[in-house]
Design a protein around this motif. Structure first.
Motif, PDB file in Angstrom:
ATOM      1  N   TRP A   1     -15.211   2.370  -5.073  1.00 23.49           N
ATOM      2  CA  TRP A   1     -14.725   2.591  -3.718  1.00 23.49           C
ATOM      3  C   TRP A   1     -15.239   3.936  -3.198  1.00 23.49           C
ATOM      4  CZ3 TRP A   1     -12.083  -0.018  -7.378  1.00 23.49           C
ATOM      5  CH2 TRP A   1     -11.477  -1.245  -7.006  1.00 23.49           C
ATOM      6  N   VAL A   2     -15.541   3.981  -1.926  1.00 21.27           N
ATOM      7  CA  VAL A   2     -15.985   5.222  -1.299  1.00 21.27           C
ATOM      8  C   VAL A   2     -14.945   5.633  -0.266  1.00 21.27           C
ATOM      9  CG1 VAL A   2     -17.788   6.359   0.070  1.00 21.27           C
ATOM     10  CG2 VAL A   2     -18.410   4.604  -1.620  1.00 21.27           C
ATOM     11  N   PHE A   3     -14.207   6.713  -0.555  1.00 22.77           N
ATOM     12  CA  PHE A   3     -13.229   7.238   0.389  1.00 22.77           C
ATOM     13  C   PHE A   3     -12.804   8.629  -0.057  1.00 22.77           C
ATOM     14  CE2 PHE A   3     -10.631   5.216  -2.846  1.00 22.77           C
ATOM     15  CZ  PHE A   3      -9.491   5.996  -2.951  1.00 22.77           C
ATOM     16  N   ASP A   4     -12.159   9.333   0.826  1.00 22.82           N
ATOM     17  CA  ASP A   4     -11.630  10.666   0.546  1.00 22.82           C
ATOM     18  C   ASP A   4     -10.360  10.506  -0.274  1.00 22.82           C
ATOM     19  OD1 ASP A   4     -10.509  13.185   0.514  1.00 22.82           O
ATOM     20  OD2 ASP A   4     -10.625  13.494   2.681  1.00 22.82           O
ATOM     21  N   ILE A   5     -10.325  11.023  -1.496  1.00 22.59           N
ATOM     22  CA  ILE A   5      -9.167  10.790  -2.351  1.00 22.59           C
ATOM     23  C   ILE A   5      -7.928  11.522  -1.869  1.00 22.59           C
ATOM     24  CG2 ILE A   5     -10.587  10.296  -4.359  1.00 22.59           C
ATOM     25  CD1 ILE A   5      -9.944  13.021  -5.446  1.00 22.59           C
ATOM     26  N   GLU A   6      -8.071  12.429  -0.917  1.00 20.51           N
ATOM     27  CA  GLU A   6      -6.898  13.064  -0.330  1.00 20.51           C
ATOM     28  C   GLU A   6      -6.315  12.243   0.817  1.00 20.51           C
ATOM     29  OE1 GLU A   6      -6.834  17.650  -0.767  1.00 20.51           O
ATOM     30  OE2 GLU A   6      -8.852  17.175  -0.051  1.00 20.51           O
TER      31      GLU A   6
ATOM     32  N   PRO B   1      -7.141   2.722  -0.483  1.00 22.05           N
ATOM     33  CA  PRO B   1      -7.377   1.419   0.149  1.00 22.05           C
ATOM     34  C   PRO B   1      -6.435   0.345  -0.389  1.00 22.05           C
ATOM     35  CG  PRO B   1      -9.454   2.459  -0.435  1.00 22.05           C
ATOM     36  CD  PRO B   1      -8.374   3.310  -1.042  1.00 22.05           C
ATOM     37  N   ILE B   2      -6.077  -0.593   0.458  1.00 21.87           N
ATOM     38  CA  ILE B   2      -5.079  -1.604   0.103  1.00 21.87           C
ATOM     39  C   ILE B   2      -5.486  -2.407  -1.128  1.00 21.87           C
ATOM     40  CG2 ILE B   2      -3.950  -3.716   0.887  1.00 21.87           C
ATOM     41  CD1 ILE B   2      -3.996  -2.575   3.712  1.00 21.87           C
ATOM     42  N   ASP B   3      -6.761  -2.802  -1.215  1.00 23.50           N
ATOM     43  CA  ASP B   3      -7.173  -3.626  -2.361  1.00 23.50           C
ATOM     44  C   ASP B   3      -7.091  -2.838  -3.670  1.00 23.50           C
ATOM     45  OD1 ASP B   3      -9.246  -2.020  -1.469  1.00 23.50           O
ATOM     46  OD2 ASP B   3     -10.818  -3.434  -2.023  1.00 23.50           O
ATOM     47  N   LEU B   4      -7.397  -1.565  -3.619  1.00 23.70           N
ATOM     48  CA  LEU B   4      -7.283  -0.737  -4.823  1.00 23.70           C
ATOM     49  C   LEU B   4      -5.823  -0.460  -5.162  1.00 23.70           C
ATOM     50  CD1 LEU B   4      -8.419   1.002  -7.090  1.00 23.70           C
ATOM     51  CD2 LEU B   4      -8.762   2.847  -5.434  1.00 23.70           C
ATOM     52  N   SER B   5      -4.998  -0.229  -4.158  1.00 21.83           N
ATOM     53  CA  SER B   5      -3.583   0.092  -4.402  1.00 21.83           C
ATOM     54  C   SER B   5      -2.832  -1.074  -5.039  1.00 21.83           C
ATOM     55  CB  SER B   5      -2.902   0.505  -3.097  1.00 21.83           C
ATOM     56  OG  SER B   5      -2.838  -0.573  -2.196  1.00 21.83           O
TER      57      SER B   5
ATOM     58  N   PHE C   1      -2.322   8.661  -7.680  1.00 24.30           N
ATOM     59  CA  PHE C   1      -3.153   7.781  -8.494  1.00 24.30           C
ATOM     60  C   PHE C   1      -2.442   7.335  -9.763  1.00 24.30           C
ATOM     61  CE2 PHE C   1      -6.520   9.372  -5.757  1.00 24.30           C
ATOM     62  CZ  PHE C   1      -7.280   8.211  -5.563  1.00 24.30           C
ATOM     63  N   ALA C   2      -1.511   8.161 -10.266  1.00 24.37           N
ATOM     64  CA  ALA C   2      -0.750   7.758 -11.453  1.00 24.37           C
ATOM     65  C   ALA C   2       0.108   6.531 -11.177  1.00 24.37           C
ATOM     66  CB  ALA C   2       0.114   8.917 -11.933  1.00 24.37           C
ATOM     67  N   SER C   3       0.424   6.298  -9.902  1.00 25.63           N
ATOM     68  CA  SER C   3       1.208   5.102  -9.550  1.00 25.63           C
ATOM     69  C   SER C   3       0.423   3.820  -9.820  1.00 25.63           C
ATOM     70  CB  SER C   3       1.621   5.164  -8.080  1.00 25.63           C
ATOM     71  OG  SER C   3       0.493   5.017  -7.223  1.00 25.63           O
ATOM     72  N   LEU C   4      -0.873   3.924 -10.034  1.00 25.83           N
ATOM     73  CA  LEU C   4      -1.707   2.752 -10.327  1.00 25.83           C
ATOM     74  C   LEU C   4      -1.755   2.445 -11.819  1.00 25.83           C
ATOM     75  CD1 LEU C   4      -4.771   3.409  -7.963  1.00 25.83           C
ATOM     76  CD2 LEU C   4      -2.623   2.227  -7.460  1.00 25.83           C
TER      77      LEU C   4
END
Length: 206
Positions: free
Chosen positions: A46-51, A55-59, A85-88
């Motif tokens: 995925w390409v996005f700002d981690i702050e 994204p919904i599909d990753l979450s 991210f630990a919530s994943l």
């Protein structure tokens, strides 16, 4: 499944796949160029700002392990990002974290000389916003993640041996001295701090 947050061009994924060919690695980066290279080793990137928001599909996904290697020091609020991210993580999954040690012997010597100049890389990389030591890294980074339990903290680094390492001591002796120094004085001889934290299992959650 493993999620590498701040995966760059996929170096961690390449290493994991070489050791565990069946390992499924996913990644996150801010660079489309890096993502294209990383996809060679990853199931998805995925390409996005981690702050920003995940994204919904990753979450919707859950992982056995999450890697955050030399990425948290670049963030304004690294503890909050780690919690997000630990919530994943699946229950019992682990977060593996690496950050530079600001008080290694080399940095102390640099500071004693009055040298505090930002650089293009290293501990004083001009994109670093947060600084950690062996003594503070777990307290600062895990402070907002009560469901993460620290299970190990260590360092990698070296003891200054200079010409002894190069001309006199066998390599095995130098390696032993480095390991001994990092174990006894981790905040002095450690270049980077390594943390491993495990997500609470369902039967232990309050």
């Amino acid at each position: 499944m493993v999620l590498d947050v701040g995966c760059g061009a996929g170096d961690n994924a390449r290493l994991l796949k070489s050791k565990y060919p069946g390992c499924e690695v996913h990644g996150v980066t801010h660079s489309p160029t890096e993502a294209e290279i990383a996809k060679k080793w990853m199931t998805a990137c995925w390409v996005f700002d981690i702050e920003s928001d995940i994204p919904i599909d990753l979450s919707a996904m859950r992982f056995d392990a999450i890697i955050l290697s030399h990425v948290l020091e670049h963030l304004r609020d690294p503890a909050t990002i780690l919690r997000k991210f630990a919530s994943l993580l699946l229950p019992g999954g682990c977060a593996v974290i690496a950050v530079p040690n600001t008080l290694s012997w080399a940095m102390r010597w640099q500071f004693i000389r009055g040298d505090f100049e930002y650089r293009l890389d290293g501990v004083l990389d001009d994109t670093h916003l947060r600084f950690f030591t062996y003594l503070t890294a777990d307290r600062y980074l895990l402070g907002k993640s009560p469901k993460l339990k620290l299970v190990s903290k260590s360092v990698t680094g070296s003891v200054p041996q200079w010409w002894l390492r190069r001309y006199l001591l066998p390599n095995s002796w130098s390696v032993f001295i480095d390991a001994l120094g990092c174990r006894i004085w981790p905040n002095l001889f450690g270049d980077q701090v390594l943390l491993k934290a495990v997500a609470a299992r369902l039967d232990t959650e309050s």
